[in-house]
Design a protein around this motif. Structure first.
Motif, short mmCIF file in Angstrom:
data_model
loop_
_atom_site.label_atom_id
_atom_site.label_comp_id
_atom_site.label_asym_id
_atom_site.label_seq_id
_atom_site.Cartn_x
_atom_site.Cartn_y
_atom_site.Cartn_z
N VAL A 31 1.65 -9.02 14.12
CA VAL A 31 1.08 -7.89 15.13
C VAL A 31 2.43 -6.88 15.22
O VAL A 31 3.60 -7.21 15.64
N GLY A 32 2.07 -5.78 14.82
CA GLY A 32 3.20 -4.66 14.89
C GLY A 32 3.72 -4.45 13.76
O GLY A 32 4.24 -5.11 12.78
N ALA A 33 3.95 -3.18 13.39
CA ALA A 33 4.49 -2.73 12.13
C ALA A 33 6.02 -1.85 12.29
O ALA A 33 5.89 -0.91 11.58
N GLY A 34 6.62 -2.41 13.23
CA GLY A 34 7.83 -1.59 13.48
C GLY A 34 8.91 -2.35 12.24
O GLY A 34 8.43 -2.66 11.15
N PHE A 35 10.20 -2.15 12.60
CA PHE A 35 11.18 -2.64 11.88
C PHE A 35 10.89 -4.15 11.46
O PHE A 35 10.92 -4.44 10.29
N ALA A 36 10.84 -4.85 12.42
CA ALA A 36 10.54 -6.61 12.46
C ALA A 36 9.20 -6.73 11.77
O ALA A 36 9.18 -7.58 10.71
N GLY A 37 8.26 -6.28 12.18
CA GLY A 37 6.90 -6.30 11.72
C GLY A 37 6.70 -6.04 10.20
O GLY A 37 5.87 -6.72 9.46
N PHE A 38 6.87 -4.70 9.84
CA PHE A 38 6.96 -4.63 8.60
C PHE A 38 7.70 -5.32 7.68
O PHE A 38 7.02 -5.73 6.69
N ARG A 39 8.81 -5.52 7.92
CA ARG A 39 9.86 -6.64 6.89
C ARG A 39 9.13 -8.01 6.91
O ARG A 39 9.19 -8.41 5.85
N ASN A 90 -1.86 -3.12 13.48
CA ASN A 90 -1.17 -2.38 14.03
C ASN A 90 -1.98 -0.85 14.46
O ASN A 90 -3.05 -0.59 13.96
N PRO A 91 -1.58 -0.26 15.38
CA PRO A 91 -2.18 0.94 16.05
C PRO A 91 -2.19 2.16 14.74
O PRO A 91 -3.35 2.94 15.15
N THR A 92 -1.30 2.44 13.91
CA THR A 92 -1.37 3.32 12.96
C THR A 92 -1.15 2.76 11.63
O THR A 92 -0.94 1.57 11.52
N ASP A 93 -1.59 3.66 10.83
CA ASP A 93 -1.43 3.00 9.43
C ASP A 93 -0.02 3.41 8.84
O ASP A 93 0.22 3.51 7.40
N ARG A 146 5.57 13.41 8.47
CA ARG A 146 5.11 12.62 7.39
C ARG A 146 6.37 12.10 6.82
O ARG A 146 6.16 10.98 6.08
N ARG A 147 7.41 12.72 6.68
CA ARG A 147 8.55 12.31 5.94
C ARG A 147 9.11 11.00 6.60
O ARG A 147 9.75 10.18 5.92
N VAL A 148 8.95 10.74 7.96
CA VAL A 148 9.44 9.60 8.46
C VAL A 148 8.50 8.64 9.14
O VAL A 148 8.71 7.49 9.57
N THR A 149 7.17 8.78 8.36
CA THR A 149 6.05 7.77 8.44
C THR A 149 6.00 7.39 7.08
O THR A 149 5.51 8.06 6.27
N VAL A 150 6.11 6.01 6.70
CA VAL A 150 6.15 5.44 5.66
C VAL A 150 4.70 4.58 5.57
O VAL A 150 4.12 3.96 6.28
N SER A 151 3.70 4.93 4.49
CA SER A 151 2.30 4.59 4.31
C SER A 151 2.34 2.92 4.16
O SER A 151 3.11 2.53 3.42
N LEU A 152 1.72 2.22 5.13
CA LEU A 152 1.57 0.82 5.07
C LEU A 152 0.74 0.41 3.86
O LEU A 152 1.11 -0.60 3.17
N PRO A 169 0.98 -3.28 -0.70
CA PRO A 169 -0.21 -3.42 -1.32
C PRO A 169 -1.17 -4.90 -1.26
O PRO A 169 -2.36 -4.92 -1.19
N ARG A 170 -0.49 -5.82 -0.79
CA ARG A 170 -0.96 -7.25 -0.89
C ARG A 170 -1.48 -7.70 0.55
O ARG A 170 -1.86 -8.66 0.79
N VAL A 171 -1.01 -6.58 1.57
CA VAL A 171 -1.42 -7.01 2.83
C VAL A 171 -2.54 -6.17 3.43
O VAL A 171 -2.91 -5.24 3.02
N ARG A 172 -3.34 -6.96 4.00
CA ARG A 172 -4.67 -6.61 4.63
C ARG A 172 -4.37 -5.63 5.93
O ARG A 172 -3.79 -6.42 6.87
N MET A 173 -4.72 -4.45 6.15
CA MET A 173 -4.48 -3.77 7.44
C MET A 173 -5.75 -3.76 8.32
O MET A 173 -6.49 -3.35 7.83
#
Length: 441
Positions: A9-17, A36-39, A58-64, A69-73
């Motif tokens: 739950v959450g795609a910030g620094f901790a969740g993304f990693r 996550n609320p955003t993609d 968009r430069r500071v937003t990295v596409s999930l 690729p193996r993660v279901r969004m």
């Protein structure tokens, strides 16, 4: 046999990693779901550069989707966790409610703007935690300088040219430093249509120095750069009241302004205290393996968790991106270990130093404890951000090069109004627009 499901739950620094570590470690042996609320993953340290037009959003937003690729969004905001049924309840962007069953849960919901019981602040100040707030601030600053150049009231024009930043930590210091350069440039372009009066930036903090959480040498460097640039730095000063006309300081002075940027810090996402687990200052208590006591299937990291600092016994790790990024990796490895892949490990990390971008060629940094300032620190800071970003590096570097040789576009798009980015919100990553669900409801 069905695969285990891990919900992050959450795609910030901790969740993304955590999600990236899990997908690389488990591959197809377990389903990894990211709610996550955003993609996108937001690289928050560069957000001030979005607010002053150096970088496009968009430069500071990295596409999930591209980086995981193996993660279901699943797009949605978590509304609650049923620990007995092992389900996460959420609401998608169109207001439809849903739920996700899990075998393992990683709570990395991050943080939101920190509020203080000061009259008028919630109504008249704006935070700085998401893309909507940065875009609003960019438009608002541009609009104030343009209107001040053609207004008929000298008093109102001065108020429009005055910008108050409350909080001299990382974010507030960078916003004030970048903002002064930005508005100086805007004012020069408006000189032909109105009298030139230099915009004024005021940086307030109740602490006795800027960047109070950092080494005094870095603090002194930042203070020197800010004052030389013209920023009015006020330490040991706080806001007593905010109104539509300005802010009243605790020393009795009233500063007329139309802009109050609230950067006093962060607090855990309200979801954390609603889960029903033990908390410390609003953070979920976890052990050194980032596991919630009594619930071995639940892990927490980043700004959602009170993580024991093994390098400083008796204390918790600070709420910084550096710790969140590394905690995410350990959480991912430990979740995988709980499913039979590897062994669990303790979280332990010594700070590698900090970098504060002061705009132009100026920065303050202490990589590995070595204090740097000036252009050398600026180069190091830019290099650090490029290395730390999980994507968009070429685009960010290209924007930096273009900004160095071309004038910035001083335009306001008018996409967001003031009420779209309230300070008191549990979702700073989303702008409020008519017809969308309100998490606070």
């Amino acid at each position: 046999m069905s695969r285990s499901r891990v919900v992050v739950v959450g795609a910030g620094f901790a969740g993304f990693r955590a999600a990236r570590t899990l997908s690389r470690t488990l591959r197809d042996e377990a389903e990894v779901v990211l709610l996550n609320p955003t993609d996108y993953f937001l690289y928050l340290p560069l957000l001030p550069q979005v607010a002053v037009g150096i970088l496009e959003p968009r430069r500071v937003t990295v596409s999930l989707h591209d980086t995981l690729p193996r993660v279901r969004m699943v797009l949605g905001e978590a509304r609650g966790v049923d620990l007995d049924e092992r389900r996460v309840h959420y609401t998608d962007p169109e207001g439809t409610r849903g739920e996700l069953a899990y075998d393992r849960l990683v709570l990395a919901v991050g943080s939101v703007n920190k509020l203080l019981p000061i009259p008028g602040v919630a109504e008249h100040a704006h935070g700085f935690r998401g893309i909507p707030e940065a875009l609003y601030l960019r438009d608002h600053i541009t609009r104030q300088v343009e209107m001040a150049a053609t207004g008929t009231s000298a008093e109102v024009n001065t108020a429009r040219r005055t910008f108050v930043v409350v909080g001299a930590g990382y974010t507030g210091t960078e916003v004030a430093a970048q903002g002064q350069l930005f508005t100086d440039d805007l004012a020069r372009k408006q000189q032909a249509v109105g009298p030139r009066e230099r915009p004024r930036w005021v940086l307030l903090d109740i602490a006795d120095r800027v960047l109070p959480e950092l080494d005094r040498r870095l603090s002194s460097t930042a203070d020197r750069v800010l004052r030389r640039r013209g920023v009015d730095v006020r330490t040991k000063t706080s806001v007593k009241e905010a109104t539509s006309d300005g802010v009243l300081l605790d020393d009795g002075e009233f500063i007329e302004t139309r802009t109050v940027v609230w950067c006093v810090g962060v607090r855990p996402d309200p979801l954390v205290s609603e889960v029903g687990l033990a908390v410390e200052r609003g953070l979920l208590l976890v052990d050194s393996k980032l596991t919630v006591p009594g619930h071995p299937e639940v892990f927490a990291c980043g700004d959602a968790a009170a993580v024991p600092d093994l390098t400083r016994p008796g204390q918790y790790t600070p709420m910084t991106a550096q710790h969140a990024w590394r905690q995410g990796r350990v959480a991912g490895l430990n979740v995988a270990a709980s499913l039979g892949h590897g062994e669990q490990r303790n979280y332990e990390h010594h700070d590698l130093g900090f970098a504060v971008d002061l705009g132009g060629l100026q920065a303050a940094a202490n990589p590995l404890g070595r204090p740097l300032s000036g252009p050398l620190a600026g180069v190091m800071t830019h290099a650090y951000h490029l290395a730390a970003m999980p994507g968009n590096r070429v685009r960010v570097a290209a924007d930096w090069m273009l900004d160095a040789v071309l004038p910035r576009q001083a335009v306001q798009l008018g996409l967001l109004s003031s009420w779209s980015v309230p300070l008191d919100t549990a979702s700073p990553e989303l702008a409020r627009v008519p017809g969308t669900p309100d998490k606070e409801e």
